[in-house]
Structures are given as C-alpha cells and as structure tokens.
Design an enzyme around this catalytic site. Sequence first.
Site, PDB file in Angstrom:
ATOM      1  N   ILE A  17       0.827  -1.203   0.000  1.00 27.31           N
ATOM      2  CA  ILE A  17       0.000   0.000   0.000  1.00 27.31           C
ATOM      3  C   ILE A  17       0.863   1.255   0.000  1.00 27.31           C
ATOM      4  CG2 ILE A  17      -1.620   1.346   1.397  1.00 27.31           C
ATOM      5  CD1 ILE A  17      -2.900  -1.331   2.251  1.00 27.31           C
ATOM      6  N   ASP A  63      13.157   3.500  11.262  1.00 25.73           N
ATOM      7  CA  ASP A  63      12.457   2.501  12.066  1.00 25.73           C
ATOM      8  C   ASP A  63      11.480   3.254  12.958  1.00 25.73           C
ATOM      9  OD1 ASP A  63      11.562   0.619  13.899  1.00 25.73           O
ATOM     10  OD2 ASP A  63      13.521  -0.302  14.188  1.00 25.73           O
ATOM     11  N   ASN A  90       2.003   4.522   7.295  1.00 22.80           N
ATOM     12  CA  ASN A  90       1.606   3.223   6.756  1.00 22.80           C
ATOM     13  C   ASN A  90       2.375   2.054   7.368  1.00 22.80           C
ATOM     14  OD1 ASN A  90       0.409   1.403   4.580  1.00 22.80           O
ATOM     15  ND2 ASN A  90       2.596   1.256   4.098  1.00 22.80           N
ATOM     16  N   LYS A 124       3.615  12.896  16.578  1.00 21.45           N
ATOM     17  CA  LYS A 124       4.338  13.841  17.438  1.00 21.45           C
ATOM     18  C   LYS A 124       5.328  14.703  16.663  1.00 21.45           C
ATOM     19  CE  LYS A 124       7.510  13.935  21.404  1.00 21.45           C
ATOM     20  NZ  LYS A 124       8.158  13.102  22.468  1.00 21.45           N
ATOM     21  N   TYR A 156      -2.830  -7.175  17.031  1.00 24.18           N
ATOM     22  CA  TYR A 156      -3.015  -6.429  15.781  1.00 24.18           C
ATOM     23  C   TYR A 156      -4.363  -5.722  15.766  1.00 24.18           C
ATOM     24  CZ  TYR A 156      -3.144  -5.480  10.745  1.00 24.18           C
ATOM     25  OH  TYR A 156      -3.225  -4.869   9.510  1.00 24.18           O
ATOM     26  N   LYS A 160      -4.834  -1.552  15.737  1.00 22.55           N
ATOM     27  CA  LYS A 160      -5.462  -0.818  14.646  1.00 22.55           C
ATOM     28  C   LYS A 160      -6.650   0.011  15.145  1.00 22.55           C
ATOM     29  CE  LYS A 160      -2.696  -1.954  11.338  1.00 22.55           C
ATOM     30  NZ  LYS A 160      -1.854  -0.926  10.672  1.00 22.55           N
ATOM     31  N   THR A 191      -1.348  -7.526  -1.270  1.00 27.72           N
ATOM     32  CA  THR A 191       0.014  -7.047  -1.066  1.00 27.72           C
ATOM     33  C   THR A 191       0.935  -8.220  -0.773  1.00 27.72           C
ATOM     34  OG1 THR A 191      -0.284  -6.775   1.319  1.00 27.72           O
ATOM     35  CG2 THR A 191      -0.873  -4.901  -0.092  1.00 27.72           C
TER      36      THR A 191
END
Length: 262
Positions: A17, A63, A90, A124, A156, A160, A191
């Site tokens: 994506i 990272d 992303n 931030k 997960y 999200k 993907t």
Amino acid sequence: MTFDSMRVLITGGGTGIGRACAESLATQGAKVVICGRTLETLEKTAEEIYSAHGVKVDYLTCDVTHEESVEECLAKAAGSSEDLAGVVANAGGAIGLGNYQDLSAEQYLDTLKLNILGTMHCVKHSIPFLANNGGGSFIGMSSIASSLTHRFFGAYTVSKAGIETMMKNAADEYGNQKIRFNAVRPGFIATEMMEVIPRDSEIFESYVKNIPLGEVGEPEDVASLVRFLIGPESSWITGQTFTIDGGHSLRAGPDYSEFFNN
C-alpha cells in the site's frame, strides 16, 4: 487536482500500500519521500517508479519504533523549507499471531509498539512541519480488523483500533492549526504481506465469500483514497475513519482455523 510542490512522507513506502501511495502521489506532482527499514527495498521502489513514470521519489531509512529515527527522518523529509503537506503513517504489521493463551506478552507488546507507538512517533514529530505548511493531512493506516473480529490476530486488532482513536483525538487537538487527521481502514488487499495465504485455501475462500463485491482489493484502490485525503478536495474532512474493503465489513471476518487449531 494538482499536487505540485506538495511534500509528502510515506512510512512503509517500499512495498504494498505504501508503494502504491507513493506512485499515485508522485505521478500527480507531489514531492514524495518514502521511508522504511530496508534500504535495498526503498532503492528498488524508487528506481522502478522513475523507470515507469519518469518521476523522482526520494527515500530514507527509518524505524518507526525508535523515536529518534522518526524525528530525524521527518526533519530530512521536510528539507530546508521545514514543511510537509502530508504524512501517511503506513508502516506496521503483526508480530505473533495465534490464540491469546499461546501469545507471549513480549509478542503482544511488540505489535503495539510497532503500530501504536510507531504511529504516535509520526504524529508527534510531524506536527511542526505540517503547521509550518499552514496545515496539512496526516493519515493513519488501520485495518478492518479494528472493528470486524479477526480470530487469532491478537494485538493487531487492538493496535489498529487504537490508531483510529488516535486520529480522532489528534484531529480535535490540532484542528485549530488546520492539520487534519484521518484513518484509512483497508480490507484484504493483495500485497506482499497477504501472499502467505494460498488462493486455493479455506482462509482465502472465507475472505472472498464475505466480500459483496466478490474479489480482493489492490494497493491502488487504497492509494486512490489516500490521494484524495492528502489533497485539497478533502480540506474539510478530519477525524474520520474510511473503510475500503469491497463491503467485507458488512459480513463476517475471515476464518484462520486452517492455520491455528483451537
């Protein structure tokens, strides 16, 4: 719609994506910077986009779980003008899947760190550059797993859902600076990450049979939505979550029992 001179950073921009978003925005005139952990992947993506479209995409290693890395990356992406028109957070993933009783606390926390803390670092440290631009658009990448049960997905799903709440709160906090925050909630997108699911498997069938439009999505589908949310035509949209899943969330979540015996 024109994206000329709009500077946009995309984390996790080397594949899937993120790559599709980079290609979509760059071909419309945006000054795109992609970042990720693997330099070779970023280089390859930038070269392929240039070869295909004749547009330049810059790249930086980063990272998102390390705050100093994110801070440095955003400053470099903003450049001497010290401004950004958009950020697409992303980068993310799942570290450890399975029954709750089989997951370690370390696996759970590592996923939260990658998805929640990684996105927070981007929020931030992008604020000053988006504000210097006179406002901008920040997009947090969620998943239908945030609201539609995905058994065995552990942290997960929680992470999200947390991103979506983060976007709402940030939208309220920074609306007075004309900085918009929205979340994008994809369903099954074809993907590299989803290649682990064989197309002849019961898992894949459980996805497709619950998608009213009858097929999985492509990265370009999500990229089109992201492009709209980055651009000026969405200037009065903030604090929202946009589902793009072929209608999957109208039905049931996937069945991963084939992978995990419970």
